[in-house]
Design a protein around this motif. Structure first.
Motif, PDB file in Angstrom:
ATOM      1  N   ARG A  32       0.839  -1.080   0.024  1.00  0.00           N
ATOM      2  CA  ARG A  32       0.032   0.003  -0.074  1.00  0.00           C
ATOM      3  C   ARG A  32       0.936   1.319   0.007  1.00  0.00           C
ATOM      4  O   ARG A  32       0.345   2.282   0.220  1.00  0.00           O
ATOM      5  CB  ARG A  32      -0.959   0.079   1.032  1.00  0.00           C
ATOM      6  N   ARG A  88      -7.081   7.681   0.101  1.00  0.00           N
ATOM      7  CA  ARG A  88      -6.473   6.380  -0.208  1.00  0.00           C
ATOM      8  C   ARG A  88      -6.369   6.135  -1.564  1.00  0.00           C
ATOM      9  O   ARG A  88      -5.518   5.820  -2.092  1.00  0.00           O
ATOM     10  CB  ARG A  88      -7.438   5.315   0.368  1.00  0.00           C
ATOM     11  N   LEU A 144     -17.502   3.756   0.557  1.00  0.00           N
ATOM     12  CA  LEU A 144     -17.546   2.337   0.641  1.00  0.00           C
ATOM     13  C   LEU A 144     -18.919   1.906   1.518  1.00  0.00           C
ATOM     14  O   LEU A 144     -18.862   1.655   2.750  1.00  0.00           O
ATOM     15  CB  LEU A 144     -16.352   2.191   1.545  1.00  0.00           C
ATOM     16  N   SER A 184      -6.582 -11.080   0.027  1.00  0.00           N
ATOM     17  CA  SER A 184      -5.284 -10.461  -0.315  1.00  0.00           C
ATOM     18  C   SER A 184      -5.692  -8.866  -0.455  1.00  0.00           C
ATOM     19  O   SER A 184      -6.693  -8.524  -0.362  1.00  0.00           O
ATOM     20  CB  SER A 184      -4.606 -11.015  -1.466  1.00  0.00           C
ATOM     21  N   VAL A 185      -4.394  -8.293  -0.495  1.00  0.00           N
ATOM     22  CA  VAL A 185      -4.559  -6.903  -0.447  1.00  0.00           C
ATOM     23  C   VAL A 185      -5.684  -6.575  -1.721  1.00  0.00           C
ATOM     24  O   VAL A 185      -5.441  -6.829  -2.805  1.00  0.00           O
ATOM     25  CB  VAL A 185      -3.140  -6.337  -0.998  1.00  0.00           C
ATOM     26  N   GLY A 186      -6.358  -5.211  -1.444  1.00  0.00           N
ATOM     27  CA  GLY A 186      -7.126  -4.550  -2.325  1.00  0.00           C
ATOM     28  C   GLY A 186      -8.266  -5.373  -2.762  1.00  0.00           C
ATOM     29  O   GLY A 186      -8.927  -4.972  -3.895  1.00  0.00           O
ATOM     30  N   GLY A 188     -11.282  -5.819  -1.423  1.00  0.00           N
ATOM     31  CA  GLY A 188     -12.335  -5.416  -0.707  1.00  0.00           C
ATOM     32  C   GLY A 188     -12.885  -5.599   0.790  1.00  0.00           C
ATOM     33  O   GLY A 188     -14.132  -5.345   1.192  1.00  0.00           O
ATOM     34  N   THR A 190     -12.052  -3.826   3.608  1.00  0.00           N
ATOM     35  CA  THR A 190     -12.189  -2.226   4.252  1.00  0.00           C
ATOM     36  C   THR A 190     -13.464  -1.925   3.570  1.00  0.00           C
ATOM     37  O   THR A 190     -14.483  -1.516   4.178  1.00  0.00           O
ATOM     38  CB  THR A 190     -11.104  -1.432   3.843  1.00  0.00           C
ATOM     39  N   ASP A 246      -7.688  -4.915   9.256  1.00  0.00           N
ATOM     40  CA  ASP A 246      -6.343  -5.321   9.242  1.00  0.00           C
ATOM     41  C   ASP A 246      -5.673  -5.775  10.436  1.00  0.00           C
ATOM     42  O   ASP A 246      -4.808  -5.302  10.900  1.00  0.00           O
ATOM     43  CB  ASP A 246      -5.673  -3.960   8.742  1.00  0.00           C
ATOM     44  N   PHE A 306     -10.619 -11.461  -8.148  1.00  0.00           N
ATOM     45  CA  PHE A 306     -11.524 -10.910  -8.871  1.00  0.00           C
ATOM     46  C   PHE A 306     -11.325 -11.769 -10.206  1.00  0.00           C
ATOM     47  O   PHE A 306     -10.698 -11.746 -10.724  1.00  0.00           O
ATOM     48  CB  PHE A 306     -11.385  -9.567  -9.307  1.00  0.00           C
ATOM     49  N   ILE A 314     -17.069  -4.019 -11.895  1.00  0.00           N
ATOM     50  CA  ILE A 314     -16.598  -3.000 -10.877  1.00  0.00           C
ATOM     51  C   ILE A 314     -16.269  -1.776 -11.671  1.00  0.00           C
ATOM     52  O   ILE A 314     -16.679  -0.750 -11.187  1.00  0.00           O
ATOM     53  CB  ILE A 314     -15.230  -3.261 -10.094  1.00  0.00           C
ATOM     54  N   ARG A 348      -7.845  -1.784  -6.049  1.00  0.00           N
ATOM     55  CA  ARG A 348      -7.000  -0.372  -5.967  1.00  0.00           C
ATOM     56  C   ARG A 348      -6.290  -0.041  -7.359  1.00  0.00           C
ATOM     57  O   ARG A 348      -6.499   0.993  -7.858  1.00  0.00           O
ATOM     58  CB  ARG A 348      -6.209  -0.665  -4.750  1.00  0.00           C
ATOM     59  N   GLU A 351      -9.344   1.031  -9.743  1.00  0.00           N
ATOM     60  CA  GLU A 351      -9.601   2.379  -9.545  1.00  0.00           C
ATOM     61  C   GLU A 351      -8.503   3.324 -10.064  1.00  0.00           C
ATOM     62  O   GLU A 351      -8.897   4.497 -10.641  1.00  0.00           O
ATOM     63  CB  GLU A 351     -10.010   2.519  -8.135  1.00  0.00           C
TER      64      GLU A 351
HETATM   65  N1  LIG Z   1     -16.835  -5.913  -4.827  1.00  0.00           N
HETATM   66  C1  LIG Z   1     -16.090  -4.771  -4.793  1.00  0.00           C
HETATM   67  N2  LIG Z   1     -16.908  -3.723  -5.445  1.00  0.00           N
HETATM   68  C2  LIG Z   1     -16.601  -2.431  -5.793  1.00  0.00           C
HETATM   69  N3  LIG Z   1     -15.317  -1.830  -5.342  1.00  0.00           N
HETATM   70  C3  LIG Z   1     -14.468  -2.898  -4.869  1.00  0.00           C
HETATM   71  C4  LIG Z   1     -14.723  -4.243  -4.509  1.00  0.00           C
HETATM   72  N4  LIG Z   1     -13.860  -5.036  -3.854  1.00  0.00           N
HETATM   73  C5  LIG Z   1     -12.886  -3.864  -3.901  1.00  0.00           C
HETATM   74  N5  LIG Z   1     -13.299  -2.607  -4.293  1.00  0.00           N
HETATM   75  C6  LIG Z   1     -12.491  -1.384  -4.469  1.00  0.00           C
HETATM   76  O1  LIG Z   1     -11.129  -1.863  -4.499  1.00  0.00           O
HETATM   77  C7  LIG Z   1     -10.462  -0.854  -3.727  1.00  0.00           C
HETATM   78  C8  LIG Z   1      -9.577  -1.799  -2.525  1.00  0.00           C
HETATM   79  O2  LIG Z   1     -10.586  -2.159  -1.661  1.00  0.00           O
HETATM   80  P1  LIG Z   1     -10.255  -2.168  -0.140  1.00  0.00           P
HETATM   81  O3  LIG Z   1      -9.743  -0.974   0.474  1.00  0.00           O
HETATM   82  O4  LIG Z   1     -11.577  -2.669   0.498  1.00  0.00           O
HETATM   83  O5  LIG Z   1      -9.388  -3.610  -0.111  1.00  0.00           O
HETATM   84  P2  LIG Z   1      -8.837  -4.255   1.221  1.00  0.00           P
HETATM   85  O6  LIG Z   1      -8.929  -5.730   0.923  1.00  0.00           O
HETATM   86  O7  LIG Z   1      -9.026  -3.689   2.596  1.00  0.00           O
HETATM   87  O8  LIG Z   1      -6.943  -3.897   0.957  1.00  0.00           O
HETATM   88  P3  LIG Z   1      -6.154  -4.000   2.050  1.00  0.00           P
HETATM   89  O9  LIG Z   1      -5.456  -5.319   2.164  1.00  0.00           O
HETATM   90  O10 LIG Z   1      -4.993  -3.082   1.323  1.00  0.00           O
HETATM   91  O11 LIG Z   1      -6.564  -3.310   3.318  1.00  0.00           O
HETATM   92  C9  LIG Z   1     -11.457  -0.094  -2.936  1.00  0.00           C
HETATM   93  O12 LIG Z   1     -11.196   1.226  -3.932  1.00  0.00           O
HETATM   94  C10 LIG Z   1     -12.715  -0.707  -3.128  1.00  0.00           C
HETATM   95  O13 LIG Z   1     -13.801   0.184  -3.308  1.00  0.00           O
END
Ligand SMILES: Nc1ncnc2c1ncn2[C@@H]1O[C@H](COP(=O)(O)OP(=O)(O)OP(=O)(O)O)[C@@H](O)[C@H]1O
Length: 482
Positions: A32, A88, A144, A184-186, A188, A190, A246, A306, A314, A348, A351
């Motif tokens: 990140r 973010r 979110l 894993s990272v990113g 969804g 959070t 986290d 995904f 998305i 991420r 986006e």
């Molecule tokens: N199913 C989904 N629908 C829409 N947007 C999503 C989805 N999954 C993830 N995203 C988008 O992807 C980005 C990363 O998601 P998020 O921060 O929730 O990941 P995370 O799993 O918490 O990552 P980290 O491990 O880094 O904390 C955000 O902008 C989130 O809105």
């Protein structure tokens, strides 16, 4: 030098870091980290939390600098900052484009806290939090929500469970406690936890508290410092739904004890706990066995990576929401399909890709073409990584192949039909995962690390001389990668 050049260089620096520290450490600490700017001899990087910043500074500062110098010898200094939680997803391209608006407007909650108590989440926090900075929740991002969360095959179970938690009413029997979501990272986590917080707010009667693990540590430590631990505990214990994000970042012996106590108290009192982390409960090496098993004792759901369809959905939903602020933002369908096909890593990056196209379209007024998209997102296209293998999968597949049970592998039985498969499974755990010998021993029924080492050496020797065994092991590896 152009932003894209910096970005390309940054991508290569990350590649060097990943190769040096390994995938596990890289995704825990650096995934990140974002490039803010490069100014003559100084590279400015940012991370989302103070905790990450101090950890990277004390453990990896020189390595990060060396990796930069490997790409750009003129760099002398790395300046690491904490970016605002509300910023973010912004990308370098967007930040550098001062005039470019974000894809959708992000407004910080006026209170700066994520505590929602049955009134508007944007209203003042409840009296119990007033005056105790360390006790408030972590900030919530208004984007979110469940409405913006796209459901697909990889996240439908987690989404359904989160919805169920969010829609429950005070006094309802708690169905899954704790609900533990890992990915894993990113992918969804959070997003889902914050969606529960926002929905809890709309429901109106329960007190929902969203905390990152870092904020939990901070709240606990600062309340100790100001001698308000009772207030801290009181807030936690008057919370109906506690969302901890986290969890892998929870640090410190006394914090673990406090977390364990809170978890037990909440669950025993029938109040809901939801936890998100980047690994399953049994892989949280810092926590003790009892906490791990308590965490594993509710509903554990993994959100997988995904698929292309989900990525496309998305992207489409992001474009639709961007259009409400930027009516002339138009991304042709083939360009969206191209991004969905090429940017495979996480939400991420998806986006980020759209933010770049939006910035470009706003700044130049030019239509978005395939050629432009290919150029703008080049550095977000990453080679496919081999699938991460889990110890449980190794045990399951080895057990099936040798016609024993997984329980046999973990047991103390020493008959030949169990000993060899167990050694093969330990060997695969050592060679295919980043787990340490003691951790592998623990996962094989609490064995000593020397037993694991013996197994690994034994199989290494055999594989060199026994072609049939070598082929069998290759076949198991292929099955694990499918
Ligand atoms: N199913 C989904 N629908 C829409 N947007 C999503 C989805 N999954 C993830 N995203 C988008 O992807 C980005 C990363 O998601 P998020 O921060 O929730 O990941 P995370 O799993 O918490 O990552 P980290 O491990 O880094 O904390 C955000 O902008 C989130 O809105």
């Amino acid at each position: 030098m152009t932003t894209i050049n910096h970005q390309e260089r940054w991508t290569r620096v990350k590649g060097r870091l990943r190769a040096e520290v390994g995938e596990d450490i890289f995704s825990s600490w650096f995934a990140r980290m974002e490039l803010e700017s490069v100014e003559s001899e100084t590279v400015r990087l940012s991370v989302p939390t103070r905790f990450l910043k101090s950890w990277i500074q004390s453990h990896y500062a020189e390595r990060v600098l060396a990796c930069w110098q490997g790409e750009e010898p003129l760099v002398r200094r790395i300046d690491l900052s904490v970016r605002s939680a509300m910023m973010r997803p912004a990308t370098v391209a967007l930040r550098n484009a001062a005039a470019a608006p974000a894809v959708s407007r992000i407004e910080p909650a006026p209170t700066g806290f994520g505590m929602v108590n049955g009134h508007s989440a944007l209203s003042a926090p409840p009296a119990t939090t007033a005056g105790h900075d360390g006790i408030g929740g972590s900030p919530l991002d208004p984007r979110l929500t469940f409405d913006s969360f796209v459901v697909g095959r990889s996240n439908s179970l987690a989404h359904a469970a989160a919805k169920q938690v969010a829609s429950a009413r005070r006094g309802d029997p708690v169905m899954f406690n704790p609900l533990y979501v890992h990915a894993s990272v990113g992918l969804g986590k959070t997003h889902l936890l914050q969606a529960i917080a926002w929905a809890g707010n709309a429901g109106g009667e329960r007190r929902v508290l969203y905390l990152t693990a870092e904020k939990f540590v901070y709240g606990f430590v600062s309340s100790l410092r100001t001698q308000t631990t009772m207030a801290f505990k009181e807030v936690l214990r008057t919370t109906d739904v506690l969302l901890i994000d986290d969890l892998q970042f929870l640090q410190g012996k006394s914090t673990f004890a406090e977390f364990s106590h809170t978890l037990n108290a909440m669950i025993d009192a029938g109040r809901q706990v939801v936890v998100a982390a980047d690994r399953p409960p049994l892989d949280l090496e810092n926590l003790d066995d009892r906490v791990r098993s308590r965490l594993a004792g509710g509903l554990v759901v993994e959100m997988g990576s995904f698929g292309e369809d989900l990525r496309l959905e998305i992207l489409q939903s992001r474009v639709t929401s961007a259009r409400s602020h930027h009516a002339d933002f138009d991304v042709p369908a083939p360009v969206l399909s191209f991004i969905a096909k090429s940017v495979t890593h996480n939400g991420r990056d998806l986006e980020g890709a759209l933010n770049r196209l939006l910035a470009h379209s706003k700044l130049t007024g030019q239509p978005i073409t395939m050629e432009l998209a290919e150029r703008e997102i080049r550095d977000l296209v990453r080679p496919q990584e081999p699938r991460k293998v889990k110890i449980e999968e190794i045990q399951r597949i080895v057990a099936r192949r040798y016609n024993v049970s997984r329980g046999d592998l973990l047991s103390s039985r020493r008959t030949a039909n169990v000993v060899r498969p167990r050694q093969i499974a330990m060997y695969l755990a050592k060679t295919l995962t980043l787990r340490s010998l003691p951790e592998i021993g623990r996962r094989f029924g609490g064995r000593d690390h020397t037993t694991v080492l013996h197994a690994v050496r034994k199989i290494e020797n055999l594989v060199g001389n026994d072609l049939a065994l070598a082929e069998e092991i290759e076949a198991i590896k292929r099955e694990l990668q499918e």
